[in-house]
Motif scaffolding. Sequence first.
Motif, PDB file in Angstrom:
ATOM      1  N   THR A   1      -6.463   0.017  -0.494  1.00  0.00           N
ATOM      2  CA  THR A   1      -7.068   0.475  -1.557  1.00  0.00           C
ATOM      3  C   THR A   1      -6.649  -0.462  -2.932  1.00  0.00           C
ATOM      4  O   THR A   1      -7.413  -0.512  -3.818  1.00  0.00           O
ATOM      5  CB  THR A   1      -6.582   1.861  -2.089  1.00  0.00           C
TER       6      THR A   1
ATOM      7  N   GLU B   1       0.800  -1.306   0.060  1.00  0.00           N
ATOM      8  CA  GLU B   1      -0.089  -0.033   0.011  1.00  0.00           C
ATOM      9  C   GLU B   1       0.789   1.199  -0.120  1.00  0.00           C
ATOM     10  O   GLU B   1       0.312   2.486  -0.330  1.00  0.00           O
ATOM     11  CB  GLU B   1      -0.955  -0.015   1.233  1.00  0.00           C
TER      12      GLU B   1
ATOM     13  N   GLY C   1     -11.768   2.878  10.245  1.00  0.00           N
ATOM     14  CA  GLY C   1     -11.886   3.497   8.856  1.00  0.00           C
ATOM     15  C   GLY C   1     -10.964   4.787   8.355  1.00  0.00           C
ATOM     16  O   GLY C   1     -11.035   5.080   7.242  1.00  0.00           O
TER      17      GLY C   1
ATOM     18  N   ALA D   1      -6.611  -7.659   4.202  1.00  0.00           N
ATOM     19  CA  ALA D   1      -7.618  -7.557   5.036  1.00  0.00           C
ATOM     20  C   ALA D   1      -8.576  -8.286   5.464  1.00  0.00           C
ATOM     21  O   ALA D   1      -8.932  -8.816   6.516  1.00  0.00           O
ATOM     22  CB  ALA D   1      -8.229  -6.288   4.616  1.00  0.00           C
TER      23      ALA D   1
ATOM     24  N   TRP E   1      -3.524  -0.261  11.534  1.00  0.00           N
ATOM     25  CA  TRP E   1      -4.715  -0.711  10.775  1.00  0.00           C
ATOM     26  C   TRP E   1      -4.527  -2.278  10.921  1.00  0.00           C
ATOM     27  O   TRP E   1      -5.898  -2.706  11.320  1.00  0.00           O
ATOM     28  CB  TRP E   1      -4.322  -0.345   9.321  1.00  0.00           C
TER      29      TRP E   1
ATOM     30  N   ARG F   1      -6.635  -5.573  -0.046  1.00  0.00           N
ATOM     31  CA  ARG F   1      -7.947  -6.009   0.614  1.00  0.00           C
ATOM     32  C   ARG F   1      -7.828  -7.469   0.902  1.00  0.00           C
ATOM     33  O   ARG F   1      -8.770  -7.814   1.881  1.00  0.00           O
ATOM     34  CB  ARG F   1      -8.997  -5.672  -0.367  1.00  0.00           C
TER      35      ARG F   1
ATOM     36  N   THR G   1      -6.665  -2.610  14.650  1.00  0.00           N
ATOM     37  CA  THR G   1      -8.164  -2.547  14.503  1.00  0.00           C
ATOM     38  C   THR G   1      -8.770  -3.509  13.421  1.00  0.00           C
ATOM     39  O   THR G   1      -9.905  -3.922  13.766  1.00  0.00           O
ATOM     40  CB  THR G   1      -8.254  -0.998  13.794  1.00  0.00           C
ATOM     41  N   THR G   2      -8.212  -3.969  12.441  1.00  0.00           N
ATOM     42  CA  THR G   2      -8.634  -4.859  11.637  1.00  0.00           C
ATOM     43  C   THR G   2      -8.857  -6.268  12.257  1.00  0.00           C
ATOM     44  O   THR G   2      -9.765  -6.853  12.144  1.00  0.00           O
ATOM     45  CB  THR G   2      -7.805  -5.051  10.389  1.00  0.00           C
TER      46      THR G   2
ATOM     47  N   HIS H   1      -8.001   4.367   8.106  1.00  0.00           N
ATOM     48  CA  HIS H   1      -6.806   3.620   7.269  1.00  0.00           C
ATOM     49  C   HIS H   1      -7.269   2.330   6.758  1.00  0.00           C
ATOM     50  O   HIS H   1      -7.886   1.680   7.464  1.00  0.00           O
ATOM     51  CB  HIS H   1      -5.602   3.339   8.109  1.00  0.00           C
ATOM     52  N   SER H   2      -7.264   2.190   5.451  1.00  0.00           N
ATOM     53  CA  SER H   2      -7.888   1.149   4.708  1.00  0.00           C
ATOM     54  C   SER H   2      -7.130   1.104   3.423  1.00  0.00           C
ATOM     55  O   SER H   2      -6.442   1.992   2.805  1.00  0.00           O
ATOM     56  CB  SER H   2      -9.279   1.359   4.351  1.00  0.00           C
TER      57      SER H   2
ATOM     58  N   GLY I   1     -12.323  -1.723  12.983  1.00  0.00           N
ATOM     59  CA  GLY I   1     -12.277  -0.911  11.623  1.00  0.00           C
ATOM     60  C   GLY I   1     -12.870   0.457  12.000  1.00  0.00           C
ATOM     61  O   GLY I   1     -13.817   0.786  11.839  1.00  0.00           O
TER      62      GLY I   1
END
Length: 268
Positions: free
Chosen positions: A173, A140, A168, A181, A157, A178, A160-161, A170-171, A166
């Motif tokens: 792209t 990323e 949100g 994730a 990230w 993904r 929290t994941t 940082h996520s 979550g």
Amino acid sequence: MKETSRQARWERRTQVPLLVLAVAFAVAYAVPIVAPDAGEAVHLACTHAEWAVWAAFAVDYVVRLGLSGNRKVFVRTHWLDLAAVVLPLVQPLRLLRLVATLMLVGRRARMAPQIRLTTYVAGAVVGLLMFGSLAVLSVERDAPNGNIKNLGDAVWWSFTTMTTVGYGDHSPTTGLGRVLAVGLMLSGIALLGVVTANIAAWFIARFERDDHVERLQLAAVRELQEEVRALRAEVARLGHGSRCAMPAQAAQGPEPAAGQAGPTAPTP
């Protein structure tokens, strides 16, 4: 039995060296990601170290396969080990080599009987955080619309994941980000389920143990009660026998003293 014993000795002797190599692999994997501006020699040394560790795990698998008594059974029961060894050859990406090494370390760690649940959970948490953070940062950081640009953002990230919070902020792209994730979320849910199940099993085992002790104590009390009833019945029987013997002795009269004649019949 001889081959199994030789295999067990090999696994016991190589467990610590392979864990040390796994730590070295983690360092070699992390350095180019955390310090992308390092020299070419550093990146090359890290790449060589990664492949050397993978080769050590591959040699370990081949040796254990040779020491096993039934090689077909070994391959069938250790298919994850084989997949982890073959995976980097299919597509030699650093991310795949990390996954393969983590799989092999996990398989070997579960063979150690001295590892307890707390150690396993702590190691799984640290491994997931490291894997998620470094992997998502590597894919990323150079993304055009990416918002995970440094190690701090990646660790936040991942945390929290993995806990399925979550926020949100940082996520990922990219498509691979993904996918990472999804894997991290599923791993966090599975880890939470394992912890919850083991805590519930501990409480159930504790309650069953207490219930077993209580049943044993109740059985002992009942046994004592039966013994007391038996003793009371014996005492009552002995007391009743002595009371019946006393009236019979009174009806016969006192026995004559020594040298004294008993009553004589009347003369006509």
